[in-house]
Design a protein around this motif. Structure first.
Motif, PDB file in Angstrom:
ATOM      1  N   PHE A  21     -13.326  -5.174 -20.358  1.00 12.34           N
ATOM      2  CA  PHE A  21     -13.803  -6.500 -20.736  1.00 12.34           C
ATOM      3  C   PHE A  21     -15.330  -6.559 -20.696  1.00 12.34           C
ATOM      4  N   SER A  22     -15.916  -6.015 -19.635  1.00  8.60           N
ATOM      5  CA  SER A  22     -17.372  -6.048 -19.533  1.00  8.60           C
ATOM      6  C   SER A  22     -18.019  -5.202 -20.630  1.00  8.60           C
ATOM      7  N   ALA A  23     -17.393  -4.109 -21.000  1.00  9.72           N
ATOM      8  CA  ALA A  23     -17.943  -3.280 -22.079  1.00  9.72           C
ATOM      9  C   ALA A  23     -17.927  -4.031 -23.409  1.00  9.72           C
ATOM     10  N   VAL A  24     -16.882  -4.791 -23.660  1.00 14.12           N
ATOM     11  CA  VAL A  24     -16.800  -5.571 -24.901  1.00 14.12           C
ATOM     12  C   VAL A  24     -17.885  -6.649 -24.912  1.00 14.12           C
ATOM     13  N   VAL A  25     -18.063  -7.334 -23.801  1.00 17.52           N
ATOM     14  CA  VAL A  25     -19.097  -8.376 -23.713  1.00 17.52           C
ATOM     15  C   VAL A  25     -20.480  -7.767 -23.898  1.00 17.52           C
ATOM     16  N   LEU A  26     -20.747  -6.649 -23.251  1.00 18.53           N
ATOM     17  CA  LEU A  26     -22.050  -6.004 -23.379  1.00 18.53           C
ATOM     18  C   LEU A  26     -22.289  -5.500 -24.801  1.00 18.53           C
ATOM     19  N   ALA A  27     -21.259  -4.988 -25.444  1.00 14.49           N
ATOM     20  CA  ALA A  27     -21.400  -4.544 -26.836  1.00 14.49           C
ATOM     21  C   ALA A  27     -21.690  -5.732 -27.747  1.00 14.49           C
ATOM     22  N   ALA A  28     -20.981  -6.838 -27.556  1.00 18.77           N
ATOM     23  CA  ALA A  28     -21.216  -8.031 -28.379  1.00 18.77           C
ATOM     24  C   ALA A  28     -22.631  -8.565 -28.164  1.00 18.77           C
ATOM     25  N   TYR A  29     -23.093  -8.576 -26.925  1.00 18.07           N
ATOM     26  CA  TYR A  29     -24.451  -9.064 -26.630  1.00 18.07           C
ATOM     27  C   TYR A  29     -25.494  -8.152 -27.275  1.00 18.07           C
ATOM     28  N   THR A  61     -26.024 -14.964 -22.138  1.00 15.08           N
ATOM     29  CA  THR A  61     -26.851 -14.036 -21.366  1.00 15.08           C
ATOM     30  C   THR A  61     -26.326 -13.896 -19.938  1.00 15.08           C
ATOM     31  N   LEU A  62     -25.943 -15.011 -19.337  1.00 15.01           N
ATOM     32  CA  LEU A  62     -25.388 -14.952 -17.982  1.00 15.01           C
ATOM     33  C   LEU A  62     -24.073 -14.175 -17.973  1.00 15.01           C
ATOM     34  N   LEU A  63     -23.226 -14.398 -18.979  1.00 18.97           N
ATOM     35  CA  LEU A  63     -21.974 -13.648 -19.078  1.00 18.97           C
ATOM     36  C   LEU A  63     -22.254 -12.156 -19.250  1.00 18.97           C
ATOM     37  N   ALA A  64     -23.262 -11.826 -20.057  1.00 19.97           N
ATOM     38  CA  ALA A  64     -23.631 -10.416 -20.229  1.00 19.97           C
ATOM     39  C   ALA A  64     -24.127  -9.824 -18.918  1.00 19.97           C
ATOM     40  N   MET A  65     -24.916 -10.587 -18.162  1.00 20.14           N
ATOM     41  CA  MET A  65     -25.416 -10.066 -16.882  1.00 20.14           C
ATOM     42  C   MET A  65     -24.274  -9.897 -15.885  1.00 20.14           C
ATOM     43  N   LEU A  66     -23.352 -10.861 -15.843  1.00 17.84           N
ATOM     44  CA  LEU A  66     -22.192 -10.715 -14.951  1.00 17.84           C
ATOM     45  C   LEU A  66     -21.346  -9.513 -15.364  1.00 17.84           C
ATOM     46  N   SER A  67     -21.233  -9.287 -16.663  1.00 12.76           N
ATOM     47  CA  SER A  67     -20.499  -8.116 -17.142  1.00 12.76           C
ATOM     48  C   SER A  67     -21.205  -6.830 -16.742  1.00 12.76           C
ATOM     49  N   LEU A  68     -22.529  -6.831 -16.849  1.00 15.09           N
ATOM     50  CA  LEU A  68     -23.297  -5.649 -16.446  1.00 15.09           C
ATOM     51  C   LEU A  68     -23.112  -5.377 -14.956  1.00 15.09           C
ATOM     52  N   ILE A  69     -23.133  -6.432 -14.161  1.00 16.44           N
ATOM     53  CA  ILE A  69     -22.964  -6.272 -12.718  1.00 16.44           C
ATOM     54  C   ILE A  69     -21.560  -5.754 -12.395  1.00 16.44           C
ATOM     55  N   GLY A  70     -20.542  -6.340 -13.004  1.00 14.25           N
ATOM     56  CA  GLY A  70     -19.168  -5.873 -12.764  1.00 14.25           C
ATOM     57  C   GLY A  70     -18.979  -4.445 -13.220  1.00 14.25           C
ATOM     58  N   HIS A  71     -19.503  -4.133 -14.397  1.00 21.15           N
ATOM     59  CA  HIS A  71     -19.385  -2.784 -14.952  1.00 21.15           C
ATOM     60  C   HIS A  71     -20.089  -1.768 -14.048  1.00 21.15           C
ATOM     61  N   ALA A  72     -21.287  -2.116 -13.638  1.00 23.69           N
ATOM     62  CA  ALA A  72     -22.063  -1.205 -12.780  1.00 23.69           C
ATOM     63  C   ALA A  72     -21.390  -1.027 -11.424  1.00 23.69           C
ATOM     64  N   TRP A  73     -20.877  -2.108 -10.861  1.00 21.72           N
ATOM     65  CA  TRP A  73     -20.251  -1.989  -9.542  1.00 21.72           C
ATOM     66  C   TRP A  73     -19.013  -1.089  -9.592  1.00 21.72           C
ATOM     67  N   VAL A  74     -18.140  -1.315 -10.556  1.00 23.77           N
ATOM     68  CA  VAL A  74     -16.931  -0.495 -10.650  1.00 23.77           C
ATOM     69  C   VAL A  74     -17.300   0.963 -10.907  1.00 23.77           C
ATOM     70  N   GLY A  75     -18.240   1.184 -11.807  1.00 21.94           N
ATOM     71  CA  GLY A  75     -18.631   2.553 -12.123  1.00 21.94           C
ATOM     72  C   GLY A  75     -19.294   3.264 -10.952  1.00 21.94           C
ATOM     73  N   LEU A  76     -20.222   2.590 -10.293  1.00 22.21           N
ATOM     74  CA  LEU A  76     -20.925   3.235  -9.185  1.00 22.21           C
ATOM     75  C   LEU A  76     -20.043   3.349  -7.946  1.00 22.21           C
ATOM     76  N   TRP A  77     -19.126   2.395  -7.768  1.00 24.13           N
ATOM     77  CA  TRP A  77     -18.172   2.519  -6.657  1.00 24.13           C
ATOM     78  C   TRP A  77     -17.303   3.758  -6.868  1.00 24.13           C
ATOM     79  N   THR A  78     -16.860   3.959  -8.104  1.00 21.31           N
ATOM     80  CA  THR A  78     -16.033   5.123  -8.414  1.00 21.31           C
ATOM     81  C   THR A  78     -16.806   6.417  -8.180  1.00 21.31           C
TER      82      THR A  78
END
Length: 114
Positions: A21-29, A61-78
């Protein structure tokens, strides 16, 4: 099933959904910003300010930033759980990541509505 308290979503399916979901939002932004830049060859500060002054753009923009944060957290946690085996180093790494992402969120909200 292995559970870890430092994981944001507590399951692999939730992590997968957050990433997609976050990747789709970031791509759209990204596409929106690129189209705006291409469509405005002589972009001025007034046009740029007007774009980001609109409420829909602030929310997007806020949705894109929240998506970036969620995407980064899941990726870096992994990455941290896979490659950082000492618990102390992993904890410090994840704490730095969490603080950095929180600062990004505060700066974004301040810039948009401050």
């Amino acid at each position: 099933m292995v559970r870890n308290v430092t994981n944001l979503s507590r399951s692999g399916l939730s992590d997968w959904l957050i990433q997609r979901f976050s990747a789709v939002v970031l791509a759209a932004y990204t596409v929106f910003i690129l189209v705006f830049l291409i469509a405005s060859p002589e972009l001025s500060y007034v046009q740029w300010h007007a774009l980001f002054d609109h409420t829909a753009m602030k929310i997007f923009t806020l949705l894109a930033m929240l998506s970036l944060i969620g995407h980064a957290w899941v990726g870096l946690w992994t990455v941290a759980t896979d490659y950082l085996k000492p618990m102390a180093i992993r904890f410090i790494f994840l704490a730095v990541v969490a603080i950095t992402l929180f600062v990004y969120l505060i700066v974004t909200v301040t810039a948009l509505w401050g």
